[in-house]
Write an enzyme that holds these catalytic residues in place. Structure first.
Site, PDB file in Angstrom:
ATOM      1  N   SER A 156      -7.871  -4.726  -4.969  1.00 54.16           N
ATOM      2  CA  SER A 156      -9.146  -5.299  -4.532  1.00 54.16           C
ATOM      3  C   SER A 156     -10.193  -5.056  -5.617  1.00 54.16           C
ATOM      4  O   SER A 156      -9.983  -4.209  -6.502  1.00 54.16           O
ATOM      5  CB  SER A 156      -9.599  -4.620  -3.235  1.00 54.16           C
ATOM      6  OG  SER A 156      -9.934  -3.273  -3.505  1.00 54.16           O
ATOM      7  N   GLU A 167       0.819 -13.345  12.480  1.00 51.39           N
ATOM      8  CA  GLU A 167       1.419 -12.145  13.054  1.00 51.39           C
ATOM      9  C   GLU A 167       1.244 -11.041  12.006  1.00 51.39           C
ATOM     10  O   GLU A 167       1.399 -11.295  10.801  1.00 51.39           O
ATOM     11  CB  GLU A 167       2.926 -12.337  13.260  1.00 51.39           C
ATOM     12  CG  GLU A 167       3.295 -13.315  14.337  1.00 51.39           C
ATOM     13  CD  GLU A 167       3.207 -12.705  15.735  1.00 51.39           C
ATOM     14  OE1 GLU A 167       3.283 -11.464  15.854  1.00 51.39           O
ATOM     15  OE2 GLU A 167       3.065 -13.481  16.690  1.00 51.39           O
ATOM     16  N   ARG A 190       1.801  -5.034   6.114  1.00 48.35           N
ATOM     17  CA  ARG A 190       1.111  -3.981   5.372  1.00 48.35           C
ATOM     18  C   ARG A 190       1.923  -2.699   5.466  1.00 48.35           C
ATOM     19  O   ARG A 190       2.292  -2.277   6.563  1.00 48.35           O
ATOM     20  CB  ARG A 190      -0.295  -3.738   5.917  1.00 48.35           C
ATOM     21  CG  ARG A 190      -0.978  -2.628   5.131  1.00 48.35           C
ATOM     22  CD  ARG A 190      -2.423  -2.445   5.465  1.00 48.35           C
ATOM     23  NE  ARG A 190      -3.029  -1.509   4.515  1.00 48.35           N
ATOM     24  CZ  ARG A 190      -4.314  -1.350   4.342  1.00 48.35           C
ATOM     25  NH1 ARG A 190      -5.162  -2.059   5.052  1.00 48.35           N
ATOM     26  NH2 ARG A 190      -4.775  -0.483   3.465  1.00 48.35           N
ATOM     27  N   ASN A 218     -10.963  -1.394  -5.602  1.00 51.99           N
ATOM     28  CA  ASN A 218      -9.939  -0.579  -6.292  1.00 51.99           C
ATOM     29  C   ASN A 218     -10.270  -0.520  -7.772  1.00 51.99           C
ATOM     30  O   ASN A 218     -10.224   0.541  -8.400  1.00 51.99           O
ATOM     31  CB  ASN A 218      -8.538  -1.195  -6.186  1.00 51.99           C
ATOM     32  CG  ASN A 218      -7.948  -1.148  -4.784  1.00 51.99           C
ATOM     33  OD1 ASN A 218      -7.148  -2.000  -4.433  1.00 51.99           O
ATOM     34  ND2 ASN A 218      -8.328  -0.162  -3.991  1.00 51.99           N
ATOM     35  N   ASN A 233       1.391   3.452  -2.817  1.00 47.91           N
ATOM     36  CA  ASN A 233       2.121   3.781  -4.060  1.00 47.91           C
ATOM     37  C   ASN A 233       1.845   5.199  -4.553  1.00 47.91           C
ATOM     38  O   ASN A 233       2.755   5.910  -4.990  1.00 47.91           O
ATOM     39  CB  ASN A 233       1.735   2.786  -5.158  1.00 47.91           C
ATOM     40  CG  ASN A 233       2.137   1.382  -4.788  1.00 47.91           C
ATOM     41  OD1 ASN A 233       3.315   1.063  -4.753  1.00 47.91           O
ATOM     42  ND2 ASN A 233       1.157   0.544  -4.470  1.00 47.91           N
ATOM     43  N   ARG A 243      -5.031  -1.450   9.197  1.00 47.98           N
ATOM     44  CA  ARG A 243      -6.236  -2.245   8.905  1.00 47.98           C
ATOM     45  C   ARG A 243      -5.849  -3.417   8.032  1.00 47.98           C
ATOM     46  O   ARG A 243      -4.889  -3.357   7.281  1.00 47.98           O
ATOM     47  CB  ARG A 243      -7.261  -1.402   8.148  1.00 47.98           C
ATOM     48  CG  ARG A 243      -7.846  -0.284   8.953  1.00 47.98           C
ATOM     49  CD  ARG A 243      -8.640   0.666   8.085  1.00 47.98           C
ATOM     50  NE  ARG A 243      -7.757   1.459   7.235  1.00 47.98           N
ATOM     51  CZ  ARG A 243      -7.822   1.516   5.917  1.00 47.98           C
ATOM     52  NH1 ARG A 243      -8.725   0.838   5.259  1.00 47.98           N
ATOM     53  NH2 ARG A 243      -6.974   2.251   5.235  1.00 47.98           N
ATOM     54  N   MET A 244      -6.648  -4.473   8.096  1.00 49.99           N
ATOM     55  CA  MET A 244      -6.418  -5.621   7.222  1.00 49.99           C
ATOM     56  C   MET A 244      -7.161  -5.453   5.897  1.00 49.99           C
ATOM     57  O   MET A 244      -6.805  -6.061   4.890  1.00 49.99           O
ATOM     58  CB  MET A 244      -6.872  -6.910   7.901  1.00 49.99           C
ATOM     59  CG  MET A 244      -5.873  -7.425   8.918  1.00 49.99           C
ATOM     60  SD  MET A 244      -4.364  -8.003   8.102  1.00 49.99           S
ATOM     61  CE  MET A 244      -4.889  -9.633   7.564  1.00 49.99           C
ATOM     62  N   ASP A 253       0.827  -1.208   0.000  1.00 52.74           N
ATOM     63  CA  ASP A 253       0.000   0.000   0.000  1.00 52.74           C
ATOM     64  C   ASP A 253       0.865   1.263   0.000  1.00 52.74           C
ATOM     65  O   ASP A 253       1.993   1.254   0.488  1.00 52.74           O
ATOM     66  CB  ASP A 253      -0.905  -0.025   1.236  1.00 52.74           C
ATOM     67  CG  ASP A 253      -2.112   0.883   1.070  1.00 52.74           C
ATOM     68  OD1 ASP A 253      -2.322   1.397  -0.049  1.00 52.74           O
ATOM     69  OD2 ASP A 253      -2.838   1.077   2.062  1.00 52.74           O
ATOM     70  N   ARG A 285       0.688   7.755  -2.722  1.00 53.33           N
ATOM     71  CA  ARG A 285       1.227   8.736  -1.757  1.00 53.33           C
ATOM     72  C   ARG A 285       2.741   8.852  -1.923  1.00 53.33           C
ATOM     73  O   ARG A 285       3.312   9.932  -1.809  1.00 53.33           O
ATOM     74  CB  ARG A 285       0.861   8.295  -0.321  1.00 53.33           C
ATOM     75  CG  ARG A 285      -0.567   8.650   0.053  1.00 53.33           C
ATOM     76  CD  ARG A 285      -0.986   7.974   1.343  1.00 53.33           C
ATOM     77  NE  ARG A 285      -1.311   6.559   1.129  1.00 53.33           N
ATOM     78  CZ  ARG A 285      -1.535   5.690   2.115  1.00 53.33           C
ATOM     79  NH1 ARG A 285      -1.442   6.077   3.363  1.00 53.33           N
ATOM     80  NH2 ARG A 285      -1.842   4.441   1.841  1.00 53.33           N
ATOM     81  N   TRP A 286       3.377   7.723  -2.228  1.00 52.55           N
ATOM     82  CA  TRP A 286       4.828   7.775  -2.463  1.00 52.55           C
ATOM     83  C   TRP A 286       5.132   8.649  -3.677  1.00 52.55           C
ATOM     84  O   TRP A 286       6.035   9.485  -3.629  1.00 52.55           O
ATOM     85  CB  TRP A 286       5.360   6.356  -2.687  1.00 52.55           C
ATOM     86  CG  TRP A 286       6.827   6.342  -2.988  1.00 52.55           C
ATOM     87  CD1 TRP A 286       7.848   6.331  -2.086  1.00 52.55           C
ATOM     88  CD2 TRP A 286       7.423   6.405  -4.291  1.00 52.55           C
ATOM     89  NE1 TRP A 286       9.050   6.374  -2.745  1.00 52.55           N
ATOM     90  CE2 TRP A 286       8.829   6.421  -4.090  1.00 52.55           C
ATOM     91  CE3 TRP A 286       6.911   6.447  -5.590  1.00 52.55           C
ATOM     92  CZ2 TRP A 286       9.715   6.474  -5.154  1.00 52.55           C
ATOM     93  CZ3 TRP A 286       7.800   6.502  -6.647  1.00 52.55           C
ATOM     94  CH2 TRP A 286       9.191   6.519  -6.425  1.00 52.55           C
TER      95      TRP A 286
HETATM   96  C1  IPE Z   1      -1.776   0.192  -3.412  1.00 53.45           C
HETATM   97  O1  IPE Z   1      -1.317   1.524  -3.575  1.00 53.45           O
HETATM   98  C2  IPE Z   1      -1.970  -0.485  -4.745  1.00 53.45           C
HETATM   99  C3  IPE Z   1      -3.382  -0.507  -5.207  1.00 53.45           C
HETATM  100  C4  IPE Z   1      -4.408  -0.510  -4.416  1.00 53.45           C
HETATM  101  C5  IPE Z   1      -3.630  -0.569  -6.634  1.00 53.45           C
HETATM  102  P1  IPE Z   1      -2.363   2.677  -3.669  1.00 53.45           P
HETATM  103  O2  IPE Z   1      -2.738   2.893  -5.100  1.00 53.45           O
HETATM  104  O3  IPE Z   1      -3.499   2.349  -2.745  1.00 53.45           O
HETATM  105  O4  IPE Z   1      -1.601   3.968  -3.155  1.00 53.45           O
HETATM  106  P2  IPE Z   1      -2.129   4.911  -1.988  1.00 53.45           P
HETATM  107  O5  IPE Z   1      -2.430   4.028  -0.809  1.00 53.45           O
HETATM  108  O6  IPE Z   1      -3.338   5.627  -2.499  1.00 53.45           O
HETATM  109  O7  IPE Z   1      -0.983   5.844  -1.724  1.00 53.45           O
HETATM  110 MG    MG Z   2      -3.972   2.526  -0.744  1.00 55.61          MG
END
Ligand code: IPE
Ligand code: MG
Length: 252
Positions: A74, A220, A201, A77, A30, A207-208, A28, A32-33
């Site tokens: 998901s 774990e 994560r 997504n 990507n 969160r899961m 998770d 924001r990075w």
């Molecule tokens: C996770 O990175 C990958 C996917 C859900 C496709 P994100 O796309 O969720 O990146 P953030 O969490 O919005 O920064």
């Molecule tokens: Mg995300």
């Protein structure tokens, strides 16, 4: 230089500790990075993230991990994000993820999720990669969880059990009598894998979020504040060390 030294120290610390067989990773953070790194197009984050999985797999192989599950996306997504992002993610799945596993003979590919939600070309590329890597001797198991929801996996498993019963002419009473954890386990997307003893994560979310609902009940869980493309080998080794130390303590 210091980083390499610390990596060596961590590796040495791991030598005496119990290791998980199966590590699951929710990649998770990507987008924001990408924003933090100054990219206007957040899809760059997904590109770095997909390529980062190749590195992660190498670190896992080096650490002796024989089974990895990586969560790519998901169903929500895929449904809720804008088409350009989803198209790009699917393209990366075909050109980076599936291709990598075809080339890297250390891995045997499995796919978990609702493949009918994927574009035809992506579903096809994944199925071909699964076929091509199926008979690799001594390979480790990599599962890409794509269009994956843990709840829907259980629903799909129960549906498969009922469909089989209907095809075999068995009554509902017989199905109910035979229902068990093992029976559901046999109908998950990728049956036969050990449960993940460690789930990681990234991105600081605590969160899961419907990842490996059935399989992770005893896992774990390691939450890491870094965004996925910034996750380093030392972060994996630290997570493995924490896992090993906790496991050792429990067994005392
Ligand atoms: C996770 O990175 C990958 C996917 C859900 C496709 P994100 O796309 O969720 O990146 P953030 O969490 O919005 O920064
Ligand atoms: Mg995300």
């Amino acid at each position: 230089m210091l980083y390499r030294l610390y990596t060596r120290i961590l590796r040495r610390q791991l030598a005496g500790l119990p290791m998980p067989q199966h590590v699951a990773i929710a990649m998770d953070g990507n987008r924001r990075w990408a924003k933090g790194a100054g990219y206007d197009d957040v899809r760059i984050g997904h590109r770095f993230g997909a390529e980062h999985l190749e590195l992660f797999l190498r670190w896992c192989a080096d650490a002796g991990i024989k089974c990895v599950t990586a969560w790519v996306a998901s169903p929500s997504n895929l449904r809720k994000r804008d088409a350009a992002q989803v198209d790009y993610l699917m393209n990366l799945t075909e050109t980076v993820l599936a291709d990598h596993v075809r080339r890297d003979h250390r891995w045997r590919l499995h796919v978990a999720g609702q493949l009918d939600l994927l574009p035809d070309s992506t579903a096809r590329a994944l199925k071909e990669a699964v076929e091509e890597t199926r008979d690799r001797p001594d390979a480790a198991d990599l599962t890409l969880a794509i269009a994956y929801s843990g709840r829907l996996e259980v629903v799909d498993a129960v549906r498969a059990i009922l469909d089989e019963a209907a095809d075999g002419g068995r009554s509902l009473e017989e199905v109910a009598d035979a229902l068990s954890e093992e029976e559901i386990g046999r109908h998950l997307y990728v049956p036969g894998l050990p449960d993940p003893e460690l789930v990681i994560r990234t991105s600081g979310e605590l969160r899961m979020s419907d990842f490996l609902l059935w399989q992770a009940t005893r896992s774990e869980i390691e939450f890491c504040d870094l965004y996925w493309p910034a996750f380093r080998e030392i972060d994996l080794l630290r997570a493995l060390r924490t896992y090993g130390q906790r496991k050792l303590q429990r067994s005392r």
